[in-house]
Scaffold this active site. Structure first.
Site, short mmCIF file in Angstrom:
data_model
loop_
_atom_site.label_atom_id
_atom_site.label_comp_id
_atom_site.label_asym_id
_atom_site.label_seq_id
_atom_site.Cartn_x
_atom_site.Cartn_y
_atom_site.Cartn_z
N ASN A 9 35.38 36.30 42.22
CA ASN A 9 36.38 35.25 42.46
C ASN A 9 36.33 34.92 43.95
O ASN A 9 36.84 35.67 44.77
CB ASN A 9 37.76 35.78 42.05
CG ASN A 9 38.87 34.81 42.38
OD1 ASN A 9 38.61 33.66 42.75
ND2 ASN A 9 40.11 35.27 42.26
N LYS A 11 37.73 32.56 45.53
CA LYS A 11 38.99 32.00 46.07
C LYS A 11 38.68 30.80 46.96
O LYS A 11 37.79 30.02 46.65
CB LYS A 11 39.79 33.09 46.78
CG LYS A 11 39.95 34.34 45.90
CD LYS A 11 40.94 35.33 46.41
CE LYS A 11 41.00 36.51 45.44
NZ LYS A 11 42.03 37.48 45.78
N HIS A 95 45.89 33.90 37.40
CA HIS A 95 45.70 34.79 38.55
C HIS A 95 47.03 34.93 39.29
O HIS A 95 47.80 33.96 39.39
CB HIS A 95 44.62 34.22 39.50
CG HIS A 95 44.20 35.21 40.52
ND1 HIS A 95 44.95 35.45 41.66
CD2 HIS A 95 43.13 36.04 40.58
CE1 HIS A 95 44.34 36.40 42.37
NE2 HIS A 95 43.23 36.77 41.74
N GLU A 97 47.70 34.89 42.28
CA GLU A 97 47.86 33.94 43.39
C GLU A 97 48.25 32.55 42.89
O GLU A 97 48.96 31.82 43.59
CB GLU A 97 46.58 33.91 44.24
CG GLU A 97 46.47 35.19 45.08
CD GLU A 97 45.06 35.53 45.53
OE1 GLU A 97 44.14 34.70 45.39
OE2 GLU A 97 44.87 36.67 46.01
N GLU A 180 44.94 43.19 36.98
CA GLU A 180 44.91 43.08 38.44
C GLU A 180 46.30 43.40 39.00
O GLU A 180 47.16 42.52 39.08
CB GLU A 180 44.53 41.65 38.84
CG GLU A 180 43.15 41.24 38.43
CD GLU A 180 42.51 40.30 39.45
OE1 GLU A 180 41.38 40.58 39.86
OE2 GLU A 180 43.15 39.31 39.84
N GLY A 186 43.45 42.21 47.61
CA GLY A 186 43.22 41.86 49.02
C GLY A 186 43.88 42.81 50.00
O GLY A 186 43.98 42.52 51.19
N SER A 226 40.81 45.00 44.98
CA SER A 226 40.08 45.80 45.98
C SER A 226 38.94 46.61 45.37
O SER A 226 38.69 47.75 45.79
CB SER A 226 41.05 46.69 46.77
OG SER A 226 41.97 45.88 47.49
#
Ligand code: PGA
Length: 263
Positions: A9, A11, A95, A97, A180, A186, A226
Site C-alpha cells: 500500500n 499510500k 483502510h 486512514e 490492521e 506507521g 509495521s
C-alpha cells in the site's frame, strides 16, 4: 491450499515514474518466488505508468479506494469501471486512514472529518468491487483506545458484519481481509504474532458464520501494521496469516522483496 498474498500500500507516496522503477526492481529480486501473489497499490494517477511496468511481471495492480457508483456528479471520485480500465485487479477498502482512524496523525485533528468512511460506505464500495470482479482487500482493526477497553474482538466483528452486509456468500470467494490494528500502522509497533494469529483466526470464523466453512477455508487473511523484513517470517509462519498488507516497507525494494520471500 491458500496462495499467500503480499500487497504494498503505497499510500500518498511515489509518482508513476518512481513506482514503475520500484516494480521493475521488485520483480527482478522476487523473480524466483512464484508461490505468492504480489500486488502494488499506487495512487490513482500513478496506475497507468505502474501498469506498464507490471506488464511482463507477475505483479498485479491494486487501487487504494473506489466510489461505489458507476457515474454521476461526484467530484473527485473514481468508479470501479475506471479502475478496471486502468488494469486494476485488487482494491483496498475500509483502510483505517480512509475511515479517519490514524495510528500516527500527520494533519490537524480538525481536518480528520475529511476521511469519513463508515461501515455503510465500506459495504457499498465492497459490493461494487465484487460486482466488477475486482478483489476487495477489506481492512479491519481496532484503535489503541478500543484495545485498552477490551473491545478489540467486538470492534472487528462489527466492522466485518457491516462491510459484508447483504453480500452473497458465493461472491465472498474473491474477498481478502486484512487485520490492521490502527495503533500499529506507521508507528513501528507490530502486533505480537500470536495475537495477530488469534485475530486472523477470529476473522476467518466470522466469515465462516456468514458464508460457510468452504469460503472461510479459502479466505486469505492478511496482517498489516509495521510489517518489515525483520518480523515477516514470524507473522507469516502462523497458520491463519496468509500474507501481509505492507505500507512503509513496500516503498523500499530490498525490504519489500524480503517480505515477499517470507510469504
Ligand atoms: P505500515 O502501513 O506498514 O506503514 O504500518 C500498513 C498499512 O497501512 O496498510
Amino acid at each position: 491450499m491458500r496462495t499467500s498474498l503480499v500487497a504494498g500500500n503505497w499510500k500518498m507516496h511515489l509518482t508513476g515514474v518512481e513506482g514503475a522503477a520500484l516494480v521493475e526492481n521488485v520483480a527482478h529480486q522476487a523473480q524466483f518466488k512464484t508461490d505468492v501473489d504480489i500486488v502494488v497499490c499506487p495512487s490513482f494517477v500513478a496506475l497507468s505508468k505502474v501498469r506498464e511496468a507490471c506488464r511482463n511481471t507477475p505483479i498485479k495492480l491494486g487501487a487504494q479506494n473506489v466510489f461505489w457508483l458507476e457515474k454521476g456528479a461526484f467530484t473527485g471520485n473514481i468508479s470501479p469501471t475506471m479502475l478496471r480500465e486502468c488494469g486494476v485487479d485488487y482494491c483496498i477498502v475500509g483502510h483505517s486512514e480512509t475511515r479517519g482512524r490514524f495510528g500516527k496523525l500527520e494533519v490537524p485533528e480538525s481536518t480528520v472529518a475529511t476521511f469519513a468512511e463508515t461501515d455503510e460506505t465500506v459495504n457499498l464500495k465492497l459490493r461494487a468491487l465484487l460486482y466488477h470482479s475486482i478483489t476487495p482487500i477489506l481492512c479491519v482493526g481496532e484503535t489503541l483506545g478500543e484495545r485498552e477497553e477490551g473491545r478489540t474482538d467486538a470492534v472487528i466483528r462489527e466492522q466485518l458484519l457491516g462491510a459484508l452486509k447483504n453480500v452473497d456468500p458465493v461472491e465472498m470467494y474473491l474477498l481478502v481481509v486484512a487485520y490492521e490494528p490502527v495503533w500499529a500502522i506507521g508507528t513501528g509497533k507490530t502486533c505480537d504474532a500470536d495475537e495477530a494469529e488469534r485475530i486472523c483466526a477470529m476473522i476467518r470464523g466470522v466469515v465462516g458464520e456468514l458464508a460457510g466453512d468452504e469460503i472461510a477455508d479459502q479466505l486469505r487473511v492478511l496482517y498489516g501494521g509495521s510489517v518489515k523484513g525483520s518480523n515477516s517470517d514470524e507473522l507469516f509462519a502462523k497458520p491463519n496469516i496468509d500474507g501481509g498488507l505492507v505500507g512503509g516497507a513496500s516503498l523500499n525494494v530490498e525490504e519489500f522483496a524480503r517480505i515477499i520471500m517470507s510469504a
